[in-house]
Design a protein around this motif. Sequence first.
Motif, PDB file in Angstrom:
ATOM      1  N   LYS A  47       6.916  -5.208   6.500  1.00 45.85           N
ATOM      2  CA  LYS A  47       7.387  -3.838   6.729  1.00 45.85           C
ATOM      3  C   LYS A  47       6.212  -3.025   7.226  1.00 45.85           C
ATOM      4  O   LYS A  47       5.085  -3.192   6.745  1.00 45.85           O
ATOM      5  CB  LYS A  47       7.930  -3.213   5.435  1.00 45.85           C
ATOM      6  CG  LYS A  47       9.119  -3.946   4.825  1.00 45.85           C
ATOM      7  CD  LYS A  47       9.564  -3.299   3.518  1.00 45.85           C
ATOM      8  CE  LYS A  47      10.736  -4.054   2.908  1.00 45.85           C
ATOM      9  NZ  LYS A  47      10.336  -5.391   2.399  1.00 45.85           N
ATOM     10  N   VAL A  48       6.471  -2.140   8.167  1.00 42.98           N
ATOM     11  CA  VAL A  48       5.439  -1.240   8.665  1.00 42.98           C
ATOM     12  C   VAL A  48       5.969   0.183   8.604  1.00 42.98           C
ATOM     13  O   VAL A  48       7.067   0.463   9.100  1.00 42.98           O
ATOM     14  CB  VAL A  48       5.012  -1.592  10.109  1.00 42.98           C
ATOM     15  CG1 VAL A  48       4.067  -0.530  10.663  1.00 42.98           C
ATOM     16  CG2 VAL A  48       4.338  -2.951  10.150  1.00 42.98           C
ATOM     17  N   VAL A  49       5.207   1.051   7.982  1.00 42.62           N
ATOM     18  CA  VAL A  49       5.572   2.466   7.882  1.00 42.62           C
ATOM     19  C   VAL A  49       4.718   3.250   8.867  1.00 42.62           C
ATOM     20  O   VAL A  49       3.488   3.197   8.825  1.00 42.62           O
ATOM     21  CB  VAL A  49       5.359   2.991   6.447  1.00 42.62           C
ATOM     22  CG1 VAL A  49       5.682   4.480   6.379  1.00 42.62           C
ATOM     23  CG2 VAL A  49       6.222   2.210   5.458  1.00 42.62           C
ATOM     24  N   ARG A  50       5.390   3.954   9.765  1.00 42.72           N
ATOM     25  CA  ARG A  50       4.703   4.832  10.708  1.00 42.72           C
ATOM     26  C   ARG A  50       5.149   6.259  10.465  1.00 42.72           C
ATOM     27  O   ARG A  50       6.164   6.501   9.810  1.00 42.72           O
ATOM     28  CB  ARG A  50       4.999   4.413  12.159  1.00 42.72           C
ATOM     29  CG  ARG A  50       4.484   3.020  12.486  1.00 42.72           C
ATOM     30  CD  ARG A  50       4.855   2.581  13.896  1.00 42.72           C
ATOM     31  NE  ARG A  50       4.411   1.223  14.158  1.00 42.72           N
ATOM     32  CZ  ARG A  50       3.331   0.898  14.869  1.00 42.72           C
ATOM     33  NH1 ARG A  50       2.573   1.855  15.376  1.00 42.72           N
ATOM     34  NH2 ARG A  50       3.008  -0.366  15.053  1.00 42.72           N
ATOM     35  N   ARG A  51       4.405   7.218  10.964  1.00 49.49           N
ATOM     36  CA  ARG A  51       4.739   8.619  10.723  1.00 49.49           C
ATOM     37  C   ARG A  51       5.057   9.308  12.040  1.00 49.49           C
ATOM     38  O   ARG A  51       4.557   8.928  13.103  1.00 49.49           O
ATOM     39  CB  ARG A  51       3.597   9.332  10.006  1.00 49.49           C
ATOM     40  CG  ARG A  51       2.313   9.466  10.787  1.00 49.49           C
ATOM     41  CD  ARG A  51       1.224  10.139   9.941  1.00 49.49           C
ATOM     42  NE  ARG A  51       0.045  10.479  10.711  1.00 49.49           N
ATOM     43  CZ  ARG A  51      -0.966   9.650  10.935  1.00 49.49           C
ATOM     44  NH1 ARG A  51      -0.926   8.411  10.447  1.00 49.49           N
ATOM     45  NH2 ARG A  51      -2.010  10.041  11.641  1.00 49.49           N
ATOM     46  N   ALA A  52       5.899  10.338  11.942  1.00 46.98           N
ATOM     47  CA  ALA A  52       6.315  11.060  13.145  1.00 46.98           C
ATOM     48  C   ALA A  52       6.605  12.506  12.791  1.00 46.98           C
ATOM     49  O   ALA A  52       6.924  12.837  11.642  1.00 46.98           O
ATOM     50  CB  ALA A  52       7.552  10.412  13.762  1.00 46.98           C
ATOM     51  N   ARG A  53       6.528  13.362  13.773  1.00 44.23           N
ATOM     52  CA  ARG A  53       6.925  14.764  13.619  1.00 44.23           C
ATOM     53  C   ARG A  53       7.401  15.272  14.973  1.00 44.23           C
ATOM     54  O   ARG A  53       7.144  14.677  16.016  1.00 44.23           O
ATOM     55  CB  ARG A  53       5.766  15.626  13.104  1.00 44.23           C
ATOM     56  CG  ARG A  53       4.568  15.713  14.030  1.00 44.23           C
ATOM     57  CD  ARG A  53       3.566  16.743  13.509  1.00 44.23           C
ATOM     58  NE  ARG A  53       2.431  16.914  14.398  1.00 44.23           N
ATOM     59  CZ  ARG A  53       1.260  16.293  14.253  1.00 44.23           C
ATOM     60  NH1 ARG A  53       1.089  15.452  13.235  1.00 44.23           N
ATOM     61  NH2 ARG A  53       0.275  16.491  15.105  1.00 44.23           N
ATOM     62  N   GLY A  54       8.161  16.360  14.925  1.00 43.86           N
ATOM     63  CA  GLY A  54       8.582  17.017  16.152  1.00 43.86           C
ATOM     64  C   GLY A  54       9.311  16.089  17.101  1.00 43.86           C
ATOM     65  O   GLY A  54      10.261  15.384  16.739  1.00 43.86           O
ATOM     66  N   VAL A  80      10.020   4.806   9.530  1.00 41.83           N
ATOM     67  CA  VAL A  80       9.325   5.989  10.044  1.00 41.83           C
ATOM     68  C   VAL A  80       9.549   7.127   9.066  1.00 41.83           C
ATOM     69  O   VAL A  80      10.693   7.474   8.757  1.00 41.83           O
ATOM     70  CB  VAL A  80       9.845   6.380  11.450  1.00 41.83           C
ATOM     71  CG1 VAL A  80       9.096   7.616  11.957  1.00 41.83           C
ATOM     72  CG2 VAL A  80       9.672   5.214  12.420  1.00 41.83           C
ATOM     73  N   VAL A  81       8.462   7.694   8.572  1.00 42.94           N
ATOM     74  CA  VAL A  81       8.550   8.826   7.661  1.00 42.94           C
ATOM     75  C   VAL A  81       8.256  10.110   8.444  1.00 42.94           C
ATOM     76  O   VAL A  81       7.329  10.161   9.252  1.00 42.94           O
ATOM     77  CB  VAL A  81       7.572   8.674   6.476  1.00 42.94           C
ATOM     78  CG1 VAL A  81       6.126   8.485   6.931  1.00 42.94           C
ATOM     79  CG2 VAL A  81       7.686   9.860   5.520  1.00 42.94           C
ATOM     80  N   ARG A  82       9.093  11.103   8.230  1.00 38.04           N
ATOM     81  CA  ARG A  82       8.900  12.381   8.911  1.00 38.04           C
ATOM     82  C   ARG A  82       7.870  13.213   8.150  1.00 38.04           C
ATOM     83  O   ARG A  82       8.065  13.526   6.964  1.00 38.04           O
ATOM     84  CB  ARG A  82      10.220  13.141   8.997  1.00 38.04           C
ATOM     85  CG  ARG A  82      10.112  14.438   9.792  1.00 38.04           C
ATOM     86  CD  ARG A  82      11.456  15.118   9.909  1.00 38.04           C
ATOM     87  NE  ARG A  82      11.386  16.271  10.782  1.00 38.04           N
ATOM     88  CZ  ARG A  82      12.424  17.053  11.087  1.00 38.04           C
ATOM     89  NH1 ARG A  82      13.618  16.779  10.554  1.00 38.04           N
ATOM     90  NH2 ARG A  82      12.280  18.081  11.901  1.00 38.04           N
ATOM     91  N   ILE A  83       6.775  13.536   8.809  1.00 45.06           N
ATOM     92  CA  ILE A  83       5.726  14.342   8.194  1.00 45.06           C
ATOM     93  C   ILE A  83       5.411  15.494   9.129  1.00 45.06           C
ATOM     94  O   ILE A  83       4.574  15.375  10.034  1.00 45.06           O
ATOM     95  CB  ILE A  83       4.454  13.515   7.892  1.00 45.06           C
ATOM     96  CG1 ILE A  83       4.798  12.312   7.006  1.00 45.06           C
ATOM     97  CG2 ILE A  83       3.401  14.392   7.220  1.00 45.06           C
ATOM     98  CD1 ILE A  83       3.603  11.450   6.642  1.00 45.06           C
ATOM     99  N   GLU A  84       6.126  16.581   8.947  1.00 49.34           N
ATOM    100  CA  GLU A  84       5.829  17.783   9.727  1.00 49.34           C
ATOM    101  C   GLU A  84       4.573  18.442   9.158  1.00 49.34           C
ATOM    102  O   GLU A  84       4.379  18.505   7.943  1.00 49.34           O
ATOM    103  CB  GLU A  84       7.008  18.754   9.682  1.00 49.34           C
ATOM    104  CG  GLU A  84       8.296  18.205  10.279  1.00 49.34           C
ATOM    105  CD  GLU A  84       8.229  17.996  11.785  1.00 49.34           C
ATOM    106  OE1 GLU A  84       7.286  18.531  12.425  1.00 49.34           O
ATOM    107  OE2 GLU A  84       9.108  17.298  12.331  1.00 49.34           O
ATOM    108  N   ARG A  85       3.733  18.945  10.033  1.00 50.72           N
ATOM    109  CA  ARG A  85       2.435  19.464   9.613  1.00 50.72           C
ATOM    110  C   ARG A  85       2.577  20.584   8.587  1.00 50.72           C
ATOM    111  O   ARG A  85       1.806  20.658   7.624  1.00 50.72           O
ATOM    112  CB  ARG A  85       1.676  19.963  10.847  1.00 50.72           C
ATOM    113  CG  ARG A  85       0.219  20.304  10.609  1.00 50.72           C
ATOM    114  CD  ARG A  85      -0.492  20.502  11.931  1.00 50.72           C
ATOM    115  NE  ARG A  85      -0.702  19.256  12.641  1.00 50.72           N
ATOM    116  CZ  ARG A  85      -0.758  19.145  13.967  1.00 50.72           C
ATOM    117  NH1 ARG A  85      -0.538  20.198  14.734  1.00 50.72           N
ATOM    118  NH2 ARG A  85      -0.990  17.989  14.519  1.00 50.72           N
TER     119      ARG A  85
END
Length: 251
Positions: free
Chosen positions: A87-94, A36-41
């Motif tokens: 491998k699966v990369v998903r994104r998340a924020r907050g 999971v990669v952190r991608i804050e807006r």
Amino acid sequence: MTSTEAHDTASSTAVGAHLRSAAERDASPQFVLPLVVRIERAAPPARTDALETAARAVLVLLSDARATGDGEWAAAVRDWQDARIRKVVRRARGAEWRRAEALPGITVTGDHAEVRVHPPVPLDGWPKDLARLQVSGTELDDPEPPSAPPAGNPVLWLNPGVTMSAGKTMAQAGHGAQLAWWELSAPERAAWRDAGFPLSVRTAPADAWDGLTRGGLPVVHDAGFTEIAPGPTVVAEGGDPFCPLPGGRRP
């Protein structure tokens, strides 16, 4: 398998204990390594920073005591490595990121990037808080062209003729780091780990790619399920003193 599912699968041209026939791998229980990669807006990471952090995250997981021997993640890691390497990369924020952090795993940081790697899960058995995260559309940019790799760093060279989303490229870089890890002796692995897994991810010069793929180095071959046609995507080239793969560093 559709592009939105993005189960990223690869194999290697290297010779090693983990290489088995496609039929043997497909007959094994299928697991996937979630990242999971952190991608804050307001402050997304740079693309190269995210790629390098994802590659290091895979190595941190593989070298963690919980993933080896009788560790609590060891059985899942063995099952994952005995099947197709997904491998699966998903994104998340907050709040999404905070829920991901509450699950078992390890957060690895780069210059600004944050990637959390979780122990492998069954292909159809994702934890709810990870399954709800988005896969497709993970796009990142580099504000400036990446500099030349630092002297001595192992380099994960990307195929200059293939265009991939940031998420898929992160998974491919992770594959390359894993293939490099498999080629190392226990003392070489320990030295690389103790140094914090220095590495670089760069796009190979167009005129160097063929030589890299034919130089006896570990080569990631994508299975072609998502985004791109089957073929080579990453070559792992060793450094000095860390990750001394055959062929060494190129000028």
